[in-house]
Design a protein around this motif. Structure first.
Motif, PDB file in Angstrom:
ATOM      1  N   GLU A  54      15.350   4.160   7.390  1.00 33.26           N
ATOM      2  CA  GLU A  54      15.422   4.109   8.844  1.00 33.26           C
ATOM      3  C   GLU A  54      14.263   4.627   9.378  1.00 33.26           C
ATOM      4  O   GLU A  54      14.042   6.275   9.322  1.00 33.26           O
ATOM      5  CB  GLU A  54      16.597   4.478   9.750  1.00 33.26           C
ATOM      6  CG  GLU A  54      16.321   4.902  10.899  1.00 33.26           C
ATOM      7  CD  GLU A  54      17.374   4.571  12.013  1.00 33.26           C
ATOM      8  OE1 GLU A  54      17.868   4.853  13.198  1.00 33.26           O
ATOM      9  OE2 GLU A  54      18.347   5.630  10.848  1.00 33.26           O
ATOM     10  N   GLY A  55      12.889   3.937   9.521  1.00 39.26           N
ATOM     11  CA  GLY A  55      11.906   4.517  10.839  1.00 39.26           C
ATOM     12  C   GLY A  55      10.708   4.362   9.806  1.00 39.26           C
ATOM     13  O   GLY A  55       9.809   5.309  10.236  1.00 39.26           O
ATOM     14  N   ALA A  56      10.741   4.352   8.167  1.00 39.43           N
ATOM     15  CA  ALA A  56       9.761   4.730   7.652  1.00 39.43           C
ATOM     16  C   ALA A  56       8.912   3.089   8.033  1.00 39.43           C
ATOM     17  O   ALA A  56       9.144   2.591   8.092  1.00 39.43           O
ATOM     18  CB  ALA A  56       9.998   5.183   6.568  1.00 39.43           C
ATOM     19  N   ASN A  57       7.422   4.185   7.493  1.00 40.05           N
ATOM     20  CA  ASN A  57       6.012   3.191   7.489  1.00 40.05           C
ATOM     21  C   ASN A  57       6.066   3.237   6.220  1.00 40.05           C
ATOM     22  O   ASN A  57       5.566   4.272   5.662  1.00 40.05           O
ATOM     23  CB  ASN A  57       5.078   3.109   8.611  1.00 40.05           C
ATOM     24  CG  ASN A  57       4.670   4.312   8.625  1.00 40.05           C
ATOM     25  OD1 ASN A  57       3.741   4.613   8.077  1.00 40.05           O
ATOM     26  ND2 ASN A  57       4.940   5.007   9.547  1.00 40.05           N
ATOM     27  N   LEU A  58       5.157   2.009   5.356  1.00 42.30           N
ATOM     28  CA  LEU A  58       4.260   1.514   4.051  1.00 42.30           C
ATOM     29  C   LEU A  58       3.141   0.681   4.470  1.00 42.30           C
ATOM     30  O   LEU A  58       3.473  -0.845   4.762  1.00 42.30           O
ATOM     31  CB  LEU A  58       4.745   0.920   3.432  1.00 42.30           C
ATOM     32  CG  LEU A  58       4.089   0.987   2.426  1.00 42.30           C
ATOM     33  CD1 LEU A  58       4.773   1.929   1.194  1.00 42.30           C
ATOM     34  CD2 LEU A  58       5.167  -0.307   0.843  1.00 42.30           C
ATOM     35  N   GLN A  59       2.535   1.592   5.152  1.00 39.53           N
ATOM     36  CA  GLN A  59       0.829   1.094   5.447  1.00 39.53           C
ATOM     37  C   GLN A  59      -0.341  -0.337   4.819  1.00 39.53           C
ATOM     38  O   GLN A  59       0.274  -0.474   3.802  1.00 39.53           O
ATOM     39  CB  GLN A  59      -0.358   1.773   6.452  1.00 39.53           C
ATOM     40  CG  GLN A  59       0.232   2.826   7.127  1.00 39.53           C
ATOM     41  CD  GLN A  59       0.313   3.717   7.860  1.00 39.53           C
ATOM     42  OE1 GLN A  59      -1.164   4.003   8.122  1.00 39.53           O
ATOM     43  NE2 GLN A  59       0.082   5.207   8.342  1.00 39.53           N
ATOM     44  N   ASP A  60      -0.913  -0.579   4.983  1.00 33.63           N
ATOM     45  CA  ASP A  60      -2.146  -1.805   4.559  1.00 33.63           C
ATOM     46  C   ASP A  60      -1.802  -1.190   2.850  1.00 33.63           C
ATOM     47  O   ASP A  60      -2.706  -0.288   3.053  1.00 33.63           O
ATOM     48  CB  ASP A  60      -2.670  -2.350   5.628  1.00 33.63           C
ATOM     49  CG  ASP A  60      -3.051  -2.460   6.471  1.00 33.63           C
ATOM     50  OD1 ASP A  60      -2.255  -0.982   7.114  1.00 33.63           O
ATOM     51  OD2 ASP A  60      -3.244  -2.861   7.384  1.00 33.63           O
ATOM     52  N   THR A  61      -1.758  -2.590   2.183  1.00 36.32           N
ATOM     53  CA  THR A  61      -2.205  -1.551   0.575  1.00 36.32           C
ATOM     54  C   THR A  61      -1.739  -0.243  -0.069  1.00 36.32           C
ATOM     55  O   THR A  61      -2.115  -1.015  -0.682  1.00 36.32           O
ATOM     56  CB  THR A  61      -3.883  -1.650   0.502  1.00 36.32           C
ATOM     57  OG1 THR A  61      -4.657  -0.542   0.932  1.00 36.32           O
ATOM     58  CG2 THR A  61      -4.659  -3.439   1.341  1.00 36.32           C
TER      59      THR A  61
END
Length: 204
Positions: A54-61
């Motif tokens: 929950e609430g995690a992010n995995l950014q561009d590329t």
């Protein structure tokens, strides 16, 4: 988004998450509530399972992958910067992996820790909670202050807001030929660091 079932295993994306249309999800992938997956990110769950809590992010590329039977996990409110690679590792709750860092198999990044940009975290590495991890190969540099952890959390909150903004208002369009009159400005928060303790100045 390009989403692929493999041998009967279908990716799972919570309705409150946002996955960009050009991110790629394959096989045993689980994207939890309120997560953000950026453009060009690849979650290739063709061997091991890939989990974003929950609430995690995995950014561009960014790339998530792992060996057969492994679970690659980004815990609650984990924050994975542009171009990072996660392979068979665990990123703890409220921890951050900086841009272009690599975290290898069996590594465990303690909760509230920060892996600096371009670090290389070797197989089996572990760090205690609230650590600053730097270098290639990466080592624990020092403990993080509560102020630095709060700075990280501010950035994560912006990505959680970005999840909502993209779900509500992102739309495909054709570019304008000229700058429009009275061009609006996007209303993101201020997540710029107020100090340089996490930048290149601290590299050994």
């Amino acid at each position: 988004m390009p989403c692929y079932r493999l041998e009967g295993v279908t990716p799972v994306v919570h309705p409150t998450a946002y996955v960009h249309p050009i991110a790629v999800l394959i096989g045993d992938v689980i994207v939890g509530p309120g997560c953000y997956v950026g453009p060009g990110a690849v979650m290739r769950g063709d061997f091991g399972q890939l989990v974003m809590e929950e609430g995690a992010n995995l950014q561009d590329t960014c790339v998530m992958h792992g060996f057969p039977g492994a679970i690659t996990r980004v815990a609650k409110e984990g924050h994975i910067g542009h171009g990072a690679v996660l392979h068979g590792c665990v990123v703890g709750e409220n921890a951050m992996v900086g841009m272009n860092a690599v975290v290898m198999d069996g590594a465990i990044i303690g909760e509230r820790s920060i892996v600096a940009e371009a670090a290389f975290v070797k197989t089996g590495f572990e760090c205690p909670p609230q650590s600053l991890v730097m270098g290639a190969p990466a080592k624990v540099k020092r403990a993080l202050s509560d102020q630095e952890v709060a700075w990280k959390q501010q950035g994560t909150r912006e990505y959680q807001r970005l999840t909502e903004r993209c779900r509500d208002a992102l739309e495909r369009c054709e570019p304008l030929a000229d700058i429009d009159d009275d061009r609006p400005r996007l209303k993101a928060g201020d997540t710029q660091p107020k100090h340089q303790t996490l930048g290149h100045q601290e590299r050994p």
